[in-house]
Structure formats: C-alpha cells, structure tokens
Design a protein around this motif. Structure first.
Motif: not given
Length: 193
Positions: A27-30, A121-125, A129-136, A141-148
């Motif tokens: 589990d992780r948060a970015i 913000l991204s929090v991965y469970d 196998n779900v990543a919740n983000t803000w903005p929503r 593409e996958n749960n390990f990518i940081i969007p632009s």
C-alpha cells in the motif's frame, strides 16, 4: 486528507478509511506538488513524495528527467522530507476501525513558497488493486503511473493568506500599542475630570 503549514513545512495527512488490510510494503500514497503552471511534461519545479506502508524510506521524485517512461521524474535524495505510512489505532478521531494512514512533512525550501501549487494525490490499496486520486477525474493507465501535471488540481497555500509575524514586528507593534492605550487612558481621565 488534511493539510497544515508552519514556517518551513507543508504537512499532508491522508487517512484512507476504506483500506483496512495491512499490506505492508504494497500500500502506498503519493503527493505531488509543483509550480502553479500545469505543464504537459513534469519540470524541475514539480515534485512527488512517495510513502509506502510500513517502509521507513520515503522517496522524493523531481520532474525534469528526459526519460518519458518514468513520467519525466527522477529520484533525488532529500533528508528534510519525512514520510510515514502506518495503520491507525482505535484512538483515530474519524473511526475506531484500524486503517491505513500516511503523513508527509514537505520542506518549503524544496518546493518553494507560492500562493498556489499544482497538486496531485494518489492512494493505492494493494488488497483491492485500486488507486484513488485527487483530482478524481484522472484515469490512470495503471496504478503506478504519475499523470502529467496538466491533469493535476490546484492547491492554494495558506502561506500568503496567513502571514507569519516575526519577532521584529512585535518590537515595533507592542510599544506603539502601549503608547496608544496610555494616551487614550490619559485623555479619558481628562474628560472625566
């Protein structure tokens, strides 16, 4: 999510209430903070802070890397950043059910003092196998990518709305205030007499 600020740091607290499984190391948060300009490509003013549950080695990423596969981020060393991921206990103010929570202590020296920042913000469970983000509305593409950074939201800093009063202000303000109060008392006595 809660944020706070003092003279030298921005604090971010992420309380992930629905993740009740202790997936240590998975589990992780970015939290990503950058300049207020939402660029298409991460530049050297964009930073991401990664904290993994149960890991005592948080990671700092800085934009500006020419490697597109990494989202144009590179790992840097920064001893001032502190990040912790742990399970809450029954004394949590939101729920007595243990769940994952993440704390970030981000140095303003690193990200700079601005009125506003771009923010992600991204929090991965791992269990779901779900990543919740803000903005929503960000689709990953996958749960390990940081969007632009063009997709990040905006975080308004309390830095300019809550000015910090330094000691020098009190050196001038307190004597001035005392003079005004004493003068008003003196005038009040003259009017009464």
């Amino acid at each position: 999510m809660r944020t706070a600020h003092d003279g030298n740091y921005i604090y971010v607290f992420v309380d992930y209430l629905s993740d009740i499984f202790k997936d240590k190391g998975a589990d992780r948060a970015i939290v990503c903070i950058g300049d207020p300009i939402h660029n298409k490509i991460a530049n050297e003013n964009d930073y991401c802070f990664l904290v993994t549950l149960g890991n005592n080695s948080p990671i700092v990423l800085q934009g500006g890397s020419p490697v597109a596969i990494s989202g144009n981020f590179k790992k840097i060393s920064n001893t001032e950043f502190v990040g912790i991921g742990a399970m809450s206990d029954n004394a949590d103010r939101y729920t007595p059910v243990p769940h994952t929570s993440y704390e970030f202590k981000i140095p303003l020296e690193l990200i700079g003092r601005n009125n506003e920042y771009s923010f992600y913000l991204s929090v991965y469970d791992y269990h779901r196998n779900v990543a919740n983000t803000w903005p929503r509305d960000i689709t990953l593409e996958n749960n390990f990518i940081i969007p632009s950074p063009i997709y990040w939201g905006t975080f308004y800093s309390p830095d300019s709305s809550l000015p910090e009063f330094h000691f020098l202000y009190f050196v001038f303000f307190v004597p001035f205030l005392l003079i005004v109060i004493l003068r008003m008392q003196k005038e009040c006595k003259l009017v009464i007499s």
